[in-house]
Design an enzyme around this catalytic site. Structure first.
Site, PDB file in Angstrom:
ATOM      1  N   GLY A   1       0.827  -1.211   0.000  1.00 36.50           N
ATOM      2  CA  GLY A   1       0.000   0.000   0.000  1.00 36.50           C
ATOM      3  C   GLY A   1       0.854   1.251   0.000  1.00 36.50           C
ATOM      4  N   ALA A   2       1.958   1.195  -0.743  1.00 37.62           N
ATOM      5  CA  ALA A   2       2.903   2.326  -0.766  1.00 37.62           C
ATOM      6  C   ALA A   2       2.521   3.375  -1.797  1.00 37.62           C
ATOM      7  CB  ALA A   2       4.314   1.811  -1.048  1.00 37.62           C
TER       8      ALA A   2
ATOM      9  N   VAL B   1      -2.354  -7.562  -2.598  1.00 35.38           N
ATOM     10  CA  VAL B   1      -2.085  -8.418  -1.429  1.00 35.38           C
ATOM     11  C   VAL B   1      -3.087  -9.558  -1.275  1.00 35.38           C
ATOM     12  CG1 VAL B   1      -0.890  -6.605  -0.123  1.00 35.38           C
ATOM     13  CG2 VAL B   1      -3.379  -6.911   0.170  1.00 35.38           C
TER      14      VAL B   1
ATOM     15  N   ASN C   1       0.820  -2.443   5.264  1.00 39.10           N
ATOM     16  CA  ASN C   1       0.034  -1.207   5.409  1.00 39.10           C
ATOM     17  C   ASN C   1      -1.220  -1.195   4.547  1.00 39.10           C
ATOM     18  OD1 ASN C   1      -0.277   1.929   5.680  1.00 39.10           O
ATOM     19  ND2 ASN C   1      -0.086   1.513   3.476  1.00 39.10           N
TER      20      ASN C   1
ATOM     21  N   SER D   1      -5.236  -0.379  13.662  1.00 35.96           N
ATOM     22  CA  SER D   1      -6.070   0.809  13.860  1.00 35.96           C
ATOM     23  C   SER D   1      -6.597   0.777  15.289  1.00 35.96           C
ATOM     24  CB  SER D   1      -7.260   0.788  12.887  1.00 35.96           C
ATOM     25  OG  SER D   1      -8.253   1.724  13.293  1.00 35.96           O
TER      26      SER D   1
ATOM     27  N   TYR E   1     -14.343  -3.490   9.168  1.00 33.41           N
ATOM     28  CA  TYR E   1     -13.020  -2.883   9.353  1.00 33.41           C
ATOM     29  C   TYR E   1     -12.488  -3.188  10.755  1.00 33.41           C
ATOM     30  CZ  TYR E   1      -9.408   0.751   9.255  1.00 33.41           C
ATOM     31  OH  TYR E   1      -8.214   1.430   9.294  1.00 33.41           O
ATOM     32  N   ALA E   2     -13.341  -2.998  11.775  1.00 29.89           N
ATOM     33  CA  ALA E   2     -12.912  -3.231  13.157  1.00 29.89           C
ATOM     34  C   ALA E   2     -12.543  -4.697  13.356  1.00 29.89           C
ATOM     35  CB  ALA E   2     -14.017  -2.813  14.123  1.00 29.89           C
ATOM     36  N   ALA E   3     -13.343  -5.607  12.772  1.00 36.64           N
ATOM     37  CA  ALA E   3     -13.029  -7.036  12.903  1.00 36.64           C
ATOM     38  C   ALA E   3     -11.704  -7.358  12.219  1.00 36.64           C
ATOM     39  CB  ALA E   3     -14.167  -7.869  12.299  1.00 36.64           C
TER      40      ALA E   3
ATOM     41  N   LYS F   1      -9.145  -5.383  11.750  1.00 34.23           N
ATOM     42  CA  LYS F   1      -7.985  -4.816  12.458  1.00 34.23           C
ATOM     43  C   LYS F   1      -7.773  -5.520  13.801  1.00 34.23           C
ATOM     44  CE  LYS F   1      -6.761  -1.727   9.354  1.00 34.23           C
ATOM     45  NZ  LYS F   1      -5.467  -1.786   8.668  1.00 34.23           N
TER      46      LYS F   1
HETATM   47  N1  LIG Z   1      -6.189   7.136   7.508  1.00 33.35           N
HETATM   48  C1  LIG Z   1      -6.575   6.757   8.713  1.00 33.35           C
HETATM   49  O1  LIG Z   1      -7.254   7.484   9.451  1.00 33.35           O
HETATM   50  C2  LIG Z   1      -6.154   5.399   9.228  1.00 33.35           C
HETATM   51  C3  LIG Z   1      -6.301   5.153  10.598  1.00 33.35           C
HETATM   52  C4  LIG Z   1      -5.914   3.915  11.110  1.00 33.35           C
HETATM   53  C5  LIG Z   1      -5.385   2.955  10.268  1.00 33.35           C
HETATM   54  N2  LIG Z   1      -5.276   3.226   8.941  1.00 33.35           N
HETATM   55  C6  LIG Z   1      -4.715   2.161   8.095  1.00 33.35           C
HETATM   56  O2  LIG Z   1      -3.577   2.653   7.437  1.00 33.35           O
HETATM   57  C7  LIG Z   1      -3.426   1.961   6.189  1.00 33.35           C
HETATM   58  C8  LIG Z   1      -3.279   2.980   5.073  1.00 33.35           C
HETATM   59  O3  LIG Z   1      -4.460   3.783   5.029  1.00 33.35           O
HETATM   60  P1  LIG Z   1      -4.522   5.190   4.282  1.00 33.35           P
HETATM   61  O4  LIG Z   1      -5.331   6.095   5.109  1.00 33.35           O
HETATM   62  O5  LIG Z   1      -3.155   5.603   3.847  1.00 33.35           O
HETATM   63  O6  LIG Z   1      -5.428   4.778   3.023  1.00 33.35           O
HETATM   64  P2  LIG Z   1      -5.276   5.074   1.452  1.00 33.35           P
HETATM   65  O7  LIG Z   1      -4.715   6.427   1.235  1.00 33.35           O
HETATM   66  O8  LIG Z   1      -6.573   4.715   0.843  1.00 33.35           O
HETATM   67  O9  LIG Z   1      -4.190   3.987   0.999  1.00 33.35           O
HETATM   68  C9  LIG Z   1      -4.502   2.631   1.009  1.00 33.35           C
HETATM   69  C10 LIG Z   1      -3.365   1.879   0.352  1.00 33.35           C
HETATM   70  O10 LIG Z   1      -3.689   0.479   0.348  1.00 33.35           O
HETATM   71  C11 LIG Z   1      -3.470  -0.021  -0.952  1.00 33.35           C
HETATM   72  N3  LIG Z   1      -4.338  -1.159  -1.231  1.00 33.35           N
HETATM   73  C12 LIG Z   1      -5.695  -1.235  -1.108  1.00 33.35           C
HETATM   74  N4  LIG Z   1      -6.096  -2.462  -1.513  1.00 33.35           N
HETATM   75  C13 LIG Z   1      -4.985  -3.150  -1.868  1.00 33.35           C
HETATM   76  C14 LIG Z   1      -4.735  -4.457  -2.378  1.00 33.35           C
HETATM   77  N5  LIG Z   1      -5.750  -5.341  -2.605  1.00 33.35           N
HETATM   78  N6  LIG Z   1      -3.463  -4.836  -2.645  1.00 33.35           N
HETATM   79  C15 LIG Z   1      -2.449  -3.968  -2.426  1.00 33.35           C
HETATM   80  N7  LIG Z   1      -2.607  -2.733  -1.954  1.00 33.35           N
HETATM   81  C16 LIG Z   1      -3.860  -2.329  -1.694  1.00 33.35           C
HETATM   82  C17 LIG Z   1      -3.742   1.153  -1.882  1.00 33.35           C
HETATM   83  O11 LIG Z   1      -3.000   0.997  -3.081  1.00 33.35           O
HETATM   84  P3  LIG Z   1      -3.613   0.593  -4.521  1.00 33.35           P
HETATM   85  O12 LIG Z   1      -5.016   1.104  -4.574  1.00 33.35           O
HETATM   86  O13 LIG Z   1      -2.677   1.273  -5.473  1.00 33.35           O
HETATM   87  O14 LIG Z   1      -3.487  -0.898  -4.568  1.00 33.35           O
HETATM   88  C18 LIG Z   1      -3.156   2.305  -1.082  1.00 33.35           C
HETATM   89  O15 LIG Z   1      -1.764   2.403  -1.325  1.00 33.35           O
HETATM   90  C19 LIG Z   1      -4.654   1.062   6.057  1.00 33.35           C
HETATM   91  O16 LIG Z   1      -4.345  -0.240   6.494  1.00 33.35           O
HETATM   92  C20 LIG Z   1      -5.656   1.701   6.995  1.00 33.35           C
HETATM   93  O17 LIG Z   1      -6.604   0.789   7.463  1.00 33.35           O
HETATM   94  C21 LIG Z   1      -5.639   4.420   8.407  1.00 33.35           C
END
Ligand SMILES: NC(=O)c1ccc[n+]([C@@H]2O[C@H](COP(=O)([O-])OP(=O)(O)OC[C@H]3O[C@@H](n4cnc5c(N)ncnc54)[C@H](OP(=O)(O)O)[C@@H]3O)[C@@H](O)[C@H]2O)c1
Length: 268
Positions: free
Chosen positions: A31-32, A82, A108, A159, A172-174, A176
């Protein structure tokens, strides 16, 4: 034998270097292509690691690579969904051929769906669980042989919703909560291989995924409930990552670090 730090540091710079420098390390970030993953990949690169950037959108990954290289870091790009175990295996085969080992895995990748459990579509449930939980399992499993070749470490982005709950985020909660348990289970199973496994539980971090929501009245109420009275920024996660991924975390495994401005305390 578990990595040890020098008994004494020769200077303040040496103290920081001995604890946080990642020179010579190889890291892979899922998820980079956006948000937290893009930022933390850059953090690892600036600390000295050579970073493999993975996600599904190659064009976005290329942009992240260019930004890292413009700042003097080293990064490679590999498309990887993934949820696709064959694609995951192919990326780790290539990594093994190129580097022969992996030092840091940052799981991530994640997706969120807002719906109450009783009204949730099965496909939404599957997408969230497959990406956030099964994806981390598939990637970690594929990484273990390469992590064994070094003194590898896994950091999972969980999370605070894996620790507490709100309405509308059941899947989502389940996912994480499962990821936090996977972190503990793998930490226990891999400790004798000198592989450490930890998680970070962020609170709400401002990224593209939630920017529109936090501009609404409902979003503003969520911010008001955070004890530190603001959303997190991606840079607020740098310290936890460097602690867990680097030498400073050498005696930490199976733990989940909460980085949330106190939000978990206020969730009840
Ligand atoms: N933002 C928040 O408030 C928050 C809070 C707590 C935890 N988190 C966690 O932090 C992480 C990143 O979140 P973010 O806020 O940065 O979200 P984001 O901007 O939507 O980024 C999500 C990333 O995950 C990748 N992704 C999604 N489905 C994928 C798949 N099937 N295979 C590979 N990559 C995949 C996306 O890349 P592609 O679409 O290019 O594949 C993207 O790089 C997540 O795990 C999220 O649950 C976020």
């Amino acid at each position: 034998m578990t990595q040890t730090a020098p008994a004494q540091h020769s200077s303040a710079d040496a103290l920081l270097h001995d604890n946080f420098a990642l020179g010579g390390k190889v890291a892979l970030v899922t998820g980079a292509s956006a948000g937290i993953g893009a930022h933390l990949a850059e953090t690892l690169a600036l600390a000295g690691a050579e970073v493999v950037l993975t996600a599904r959108r190659r064009d976005k990954l290329e942009g992240v690579r260019a930004a890292i290289e413009a700042r003097g870091g080293t990064a490679h790009v590999a498309e990887m969904d993934v949820t696709d175990s064959a694609a995951v295996a192919a990326v780790f085969d290539a990594l093994g051929e190129r580097h022969g080992r992996l030092d840091i895995l940052l799981n991530n990748s994640g997706v969120a769906v807002t719906a109450r459990a009783a009204a949730m579509a099965e496909a939404d449930w599957d997408r969230v669980l497959d990406t956030n939980l099964k994806g981390a399992f598939l990637v970690s499993r594929a990484a273990v042989p390469l992590l064994r070749a070094g003194q590898g470490t896994i950091v999972n982005i969980a999370s605070i919703l894996g620790l507490g709950v709100l309405k509308g985020v059941a899947a989502y909660a389940a996912s994480k909560a499962g990821l936090i348990q996977l972190t503990k289970a793998m930490a226990l199973e891999l400790a004798r291989d000198d592989i450490r496994v930890n998680a970070i539980a962020p609170g709400y971090i401002a990224t593209d995924i939630n920017g529109a929501f936090f501009a609404t009245e409902a979003g503003k109420r969520v911010i008001a409930a955070i004890p530190l009275r603001r959303l997190g920024e991606t840079r607020d996660l740098e310290g936890a990552l460097l602690l867990l991924a680097g030498p400073a975390g050498r005696f930490m495994t199976g733990t989940t670090l909460v980085v949330d401005g106190g939000h978990r305390l206020a969730m009840g």
